[in-house]
Motif scaffolding. Structure first.
Motif, PDB file in Angstrom:
ATOM      1  N   VAL A 124       0.805  -1.216   0.000  1.00 13.98           N
ATOM      2  CA  VAL A 124       0.000   0.000   0.000  1.00 13.98           C
ATOM      3  C   VAL A 124       0.840   1.269   0.000  1.00 13.98           C
ATOM      4  N   CYS A 125       2.099   1.163   0.464  1.00 14.45           N
ATOM      5  CA  CYS A 125       2.893   2.388   0.562  1.00 14.45           C
ATOM      6  C   CYS A 125       4.369   2.042   0.482  1.00 14.45           C
ATOM      7  N   SER A 126       5.119   2.806  -0.299  1.00 12.49           N
ATOM      8  CA  SER A 126       6.528   2.474  -0.491  1.00 12.49           C
ATOM      9  C   SER A 126       7.406   2.931   0.669  1.00 12.49           C
ATOM     10  N   ILE A 127       6.881   3.755   1.572  1.00 16.95           N
ATOM     11  CA  ILE A 127       7.718   4.176   2.704  1.00 16.95           C
ATOM     12  C   ILE A 127       7.079   3.810   4.042  1.00 16.95           C
ATOM     13  N   ALA A 128       6.292   2.727   4.055  1.00 17.52           N
ATOM     14  CA  ALA A 128       5.634   2.336   5.299  1.00 17.52           C
ATOM     15  C   ALA A 128       6.581   1.534   6.183  1.00 17.52           C
ATOM     16  N   CYS A 129       6.333   1.600   7.492  1.00 17.40           N
ATOM     17  CA  CYS A 129       7.078   0.764   8.431  1.00 17.40           C
ATOM     18  C   CYS A 129       6.631  -0.684   8.234  1.00 17.40           C
ATOM     19  N   ILE A 130       7.604  -1.578   7.939  1.00 18.20           N
ATOM     20  CA  ILE A 130       7.240  -2.963   7.666  1.00 18.20           C
ATOM     21  C   ILE A 130       7.566  -3.873   8.846  1.00 18.20           C
ATOM     22  N   ALA A 131       7.926  -3.254   9.968  1.00 13.68           N
ATOM     23  CA  ALA A 131       8.226  -3.992  11.198  1.00 13.68           C
ATOM     24  C   ALA A 131       9.327  -5.020  10.979  1.00 13.68           C
ATOM     25  N   CYS A 132      10.413  -4.621  10.302  1.00 15.73           N
ATOM     26  CA  CYS A 132      11.515  -5.533  10.015  1.00 15.73           C
ATOM     27  C   CYS A 132      12.458  -5.690  11.204  1.00 15.73           C
ATOM     28  N   ARG A 133      12.292  -4.861  12.212  1.00 14.83           N
ATOM     29  CA  ARG A 133      13.077  -4.926  13.454  1.00 14.83           C
ATOM     30  C   ARG A 133      14.553  -4.546  13.285  1.00 14.83           C
TER      31      ARG A 133
END
Lengths: 197, 262
Positions: free
Chosen positions: B209-218
């Motif tokens: 949905v968004c190219s700069i979203a937080c993806i929770a990759c840690r």
């Protein structure tokens, strides 16, 4: 036409709906457009008008029938009523400020504004013109002021909704408000003939 | 006739005058001089962030000692200092907060699902098929927050994003309540490193949905030397107490979802 023989209910309905002071008689329009931007302010103004109008018509009725009529000075009523209403609002402001600071804060700026509201003076005159008795003039002024509040609150509601709508640029602000008011007035014309009034 | 008219009207005027002068004596309200002085130093915008009915209400409460000198949120440290001086009390400095919009995804980063042509406010947009933005957590950019801001601190950029000017923000928190997406939060004024995302989707969906979203990759969680960052509900959160603003996380974040406030 309203007269003293009419029942209280008919006088009340006639004052509030059929002959609505703002939308049918077009009196007091300055405040109708001035303070109807937001619902809160219009409710504040409406409450202040109810309060002042009822008290002003009581006092002006007393002044007219017990001071002007005995001296045959009916022609002085314009000057006398202006004087009476202006001093009355001053007095009310002081009393409210002392006894109920919360009410003072709520009505605060509206009270002095109302001093010069033509609707208040008009009701004082109409009470005399219709030959209303003391009690019926109170009912009449209550009806008129409730009609005022009803109209201004509805108008504020519509204006708040219009704010969000894509109004053409040339109609933004007052022009669209005037159009709205005229449509509301047309709608209120529908009350004509209600109960044969 | 003329004599009577003059007498009656003059008498009425005199009567009312006397009545009013007596009334002004009888109903005089004693105003605390402190209250007037305090009212002068308050911002006067009646924002209501202090919880009192306008600046007048706060001034009254302050003069009566019902509330603390730090009550004025909008005025900040400067007004607090002046109020404390008038009241003659000492105050401890309080951390100042400013509002921050946690979304920087414009049209390029988060696509529009459809063309929205309804009412010009975010609440209405959010109700219509969860809004026109692909990300259901993102800023809708119709400016409901900007409209309620009494200090003119919020502007809407060309990309359709609300941006708050920290210099103009007086932390009255009106915008916090206005945002249907709960995107605006209060951040300490000194805090520069902030997570600029509220997306709680899982990694892949967030990226869609968004190219700069937080993806929770840690990555930030592991990289932070202060252990100030943790992942809550698939979203990075900074503990402002622990953060020393080293900005390592800003460099490490693959999504650029952590940024420095401009």
């Amino acid at each position: 036409m309203i007269s003293n023989n009419m029942s209280i209910f008919l006088i009340f309905i006639s004052a509030m709906m059929v002959n609505n002071i703002l939308l049918i008689r077009f009196i007091g329009l300055c405040s109708f457009f001035g303070v109807s931007n937001r619902m809160e302010t219009s409710i504040g103004m409406g409450m202040a008008v109810i309060f002042v109008m009822v008290i002003a018509s009581i006092v002006s009725w007393l002044v007219y029938h017990h001071i002007l009529v005995p001296f045959h000075l009916e022609f002085l009523r314009t000057a006398t009523f202006i004087l009476t209403i202006a001093s009355l609002v001053q007095l009310e402001e002081m009393v409210i400020r002392k006894n109920s600071p919360n009410l003072y804060r709520a009505m605060g700026i509206y009270l002095p504004l109302i001093t010069t509201n033509c609707a208040i003076l008009a009701v004082a005159f109409l009470n005399i013109d219709y030959n209303l008795s003391f009690f019926k003039s109170i009912i009449y002024s209550l009806g008129v002021s409730l009609g005022y509040t009803l109209a201004i609150v509805m108008f504020a509601g519509i204006r708040e909704r219009i704010e969000l709508s894509p109004v053409p640029k040339s109609f933004k602000g007052y022009p669209i408000a005037f159009i709205t008011a005229s449509l509301m007035s047309l709608a209120f014309l529908g009350f004509k003939g209600l109960f044969g009034l | 006739m003329i004599g009577q008219a003059i007498l009656v009207l003059g008498g009425l005027g005199l009567g009312f005058g006397i009545l009013l002068s007596f009334a002004s004596r009888k109903f005089a309200v004693v105003v605390d001089p402190k209250e007037e002085k305090i009212l002068e130093v308050l911002p006067g915008s009646n924002c209501g962030a202090c919880g009192f009915p306008g600046c007048q209400g706060l001034a009254e409460a302050l003069a009566k000692g019902k509330t603390e000198a730090t009550s004025c949120v909008a005025g900040g440290a400067e007004v607090t200092k002046k109020v404390a001086k008038i009241l003659g009390v000492e105050i401890e400095p309080k951390t100042e907060l400013v509002a921050f919009v946690a979304c920087r995804a414009g049209i390029k980063q988060a696509k529009k699902k459809f063309k929205y042509r309804g009412l010009n406010n975010c609440q209405a947009d959010a109700l219509l098929f969860t809004g026109d933005k692909s990300c259901v957590y993102g800023c809708l950019g119709l400016g409901s927050c900007a409209k309620v801001c009494p200090f003119d601190a919020i502007s809407i950029t060309a990309e359709g994003l609300a941006v708050i000017d920290p210099k103009k923000c007086k932390s009255c928190q009106k915008c916090v309540k206005a945002c249907p997406r709960n995107l605006i939060s209060m951040v300490p004024r000194a805090q520069e490193v902030i997570i600029i995302c509220k997306n709680r989707d899982r990694g892949k969906k967030a990226k869609e949905v968004c190219s700069i979203a937080c993806i929770a990759c840690r990555i930030c969680e592991k990289a932070c030397p202060q252990q100030a960052i943790s992942i809550v509900d698939n979203l990075a959160v900074i503990d402002y107490q622990k953060c020393n603003q080293c900005a390592i996380c800003v460099e490490k974040c693959p999504q650029k979802a952590i940024g420095v406030r401009s």
